[in-house]
Design an enzyme around this catalytic site. Structure first.
Site, mmCIF file in Angstrom:
data_model
loop_
_atom_site.group_PDB
_atom_site.id
_atom_site.type_symbol
_atom_site.label_atom_id
_atom_site.label_comp_id
_atom_site.label_asym_id
_atom_site.label_seq_id
_atom_site.Cartn_x
_atom_site.Cartn_y
_atom_site.Cartn_z
ATOM 1 N N LYS A 33 -26.377 14.042 117.607
ATOM 2 C CA LYS A 33 -25.505 14.481 117.806
ATOM 3 C C LYS A 33 -24.961 13.516 119.371
ATOM 4 C CE LYS A 33 -24.928 18.911 120.445
ATOM 5 N NZ LYS A 33 -25.645 20.288 120.460
ATOM 6 N N SER A 55 -23.072 23.938 119.446
ATOM 7 C CA SER A 55 -21.521 23.142 119.569
ATOM 8 C C SER A 55 -22.318 21.635 118.953
ATOM 9 C CB SER A 55 -22.466 23.014 121.156
ATOM 10 O OG SER A 55 -23.781 22.420 120.999
ATOM 11 N N SER A 66 -26.932 26.493 118.753
ATOM 12 C CA SER A 66 -25.775 25.902 118.430
ATOM 13 C C SER A 66 -26.961 24.468 117.518
ATOM 14 C CB SER A 66 -26.220 24.369 119.546
ATOM 15 O OG SER A 66 -25.059 25.218 120.086
#
Length: 436
Positions: free
Chosen positions: A74, A149, A173
């Site tokens: 990420k 997210s 997330s």
């Protein structure tokens, strides 16, 4: 593209790390223009790491289950020599000079990092469609959200670009996009995986987690990254407390039916829990969570509100500014409520090995959609997506989303929760669900 399947093929000589990584890069370049899973694809770095992994195998050195396995990271986790954008057009995050500790551990385990994945700006959103890099899109239907997210990481695994991917989870997330995209998503216990070199959103709620195609792959990733080991356990006699999601938030009855049927089919001893016994506060869990997260996120990004407000997505900016209005007294009250809720959950987890409920109360909405109608009620999408996952960030409990089937072609996930130190039960129960 399962990590365990690739590991067997590499050790049997059926393929090489270079061939595996070349295939992963080809698939990533083919699909990324549609799905937008990656902000950066590191072809050169990945191929160099693949050659090194092959040389180690040839020399008789085996670094373990992740040796030669393609992974993604990420884009709020530092990788030396690559930019860390945090999904934002602001100055937040420049080229990293050092690897985050989780990246160092991936490299030490022999994993090959393919690139960095798309996230909701600053990791402050559950929809995955507010980013300087654009929306990451659901592989089951690119018109729909990946969730956020950590949406890009979920998409990368679901689409077969990589076998494992790192994400972060402050309110759901990891588990939300895992459920919406149909993969396994693990939020470990608080601080079980180190966060050094990972940009924060709300420090007391943030967890580094991971995505995988199977529970076995998730366990291999966790073992390589965590500060604690998982001992194998039997599911014989395992007790499950089913939490009716309607006691927490409005939930699509079809999601309830699908997830509960899977839990019952697995053969566990299942009791239905009447919400959260002994929880007597008037505020909802999501209100308490939002107060804590809002204040902490504002503190983390306060400087950006002063200098870079014009570069921040308006939706993210509005949420950050809301945190300015949360007083010390508000925060202290929410923190006290968090500790009260922890006691309630501790009691439940002393009575049951595992708690179970849906991961998300709805299927993936359309990209940009902000309201959905469920069971006669109009729901705000962000609150709905996080309603069943955020309680376990309050407690720091290990929680994992496992695919439970599909509704109208869209994935649904069931969420399992256990006590810190009982991760063996979590993975054992998840494996049982996968084979049911």
């Amino acid at each position: 593209m399962t990590a365990t399947g690739l590991a067997r093929a590499l050790r049997s000589g059926e393929t090489s790390v270079t061939e595996v990584v070349d295939a992963a890069l080809r698939r990533t370049h083919e699909l990324n223009p549609t799905l937008n899973a990656f902000t950066l694809i590191d072809d050169e770095g990945a191929r160099a790491a693949a050659r090194e992994a092959d040389e180690l195998f040839a020399a008789g050195v085996d670094l373990g289950p992740l040796h030669g396995i393609p992974v993604a990271v990420k884009d709020l986790i530092d990788i030396a020599g690559l930019p860390t954008s945090c999904g934002s057009a602001t100055s937040f995050g420049a080229t990293a000079t050092e690897d985050a500790e989780v990246v160092r551990r991936l490299r030490a385990a022999g994993a090959v990092i393919i690139g960095k994945t798309t996230l909701h700006e600053f990791a402050y959103g559950a929809t995955g469609d507010r980013s300087a890099h654009g929306a990451s899109r659901n592989p089951s239907d690119p018109r729909r959200m990946s969730g956020g997210s950590s949406g890009g990481s979920a998409v990368a695994v679901a689409a077969g670009m990589v076998s494992l991917a790192l994400g972060t989870d402050t309110a759901g997330s990891v588990r939300v996009p895992a459920a919406l995209c149909g993969v396994v998503g693990l939020k470990p216990a608080y601080d079980a995986i180190p966060s050094a070199g990972v940009y924060s959103l709300a420090p007391t709620l943030d967890h580094v987690g991971l995505f995988a195609a199977t529970t076995e792959d998730a366990l291999a990733g966790y073992q390589a990254l965590a500060d604690r080991s998982v001992e194998p356990v039997s599911v014989d006699g395992l007790t499950v407390g089913w939490i009716p999601p309607e006691s927490i938030a409005v939930t699509d009855p079809r999601v309830v039916g699908l997830t509960r049927q899977l839990v019952l089919r697995a053969g566990f001893g299942v009791d239905v829990i009447d919400g959260f016994p002994k929880w007597e506060r008037n505020e909802s869990l999501f209100e308490i969570f939002s107060t804590l997260q809002g204040r902490e996120a504002f503190r983390v990004h306060e400087d950006h509100l002063e200098t870079d407000a014009g570069l921040i997505d308006p939706e993210v900016l509005a949420r950050l500014r809301t945190g300015r209005e949360i007083t010390d007294r508000d925060y202290a009250s929410a923190d006290a409520a968090r500790h009260e809720f922890q006691v309630v959950v501790d009691e439940l987890l002393s009575a049951y090995d595992v708690l179970a409920l849906p991961a998300v109360p709805i299927v993936a909405p359309l990209v940009g959609e902000r309201s959905v109608r469920v069971d006669g009620a109009d729901l705000e999408v962000r609150a709905a997506l996080l309603s069943l996952t955020s309680p376990w960030n309050l407690t720091g409990s290990p929680a994992l989303s496992v695919p439970a089937g599909r509704l109208g072609g869209l994935p649904v996930g069931v969420q399992l929760v256990t006590a810190p130190g009982q991760e063996g039960l979590l993975f054992a129960a998840a494996r049982q669900l996968e084979t049911s």
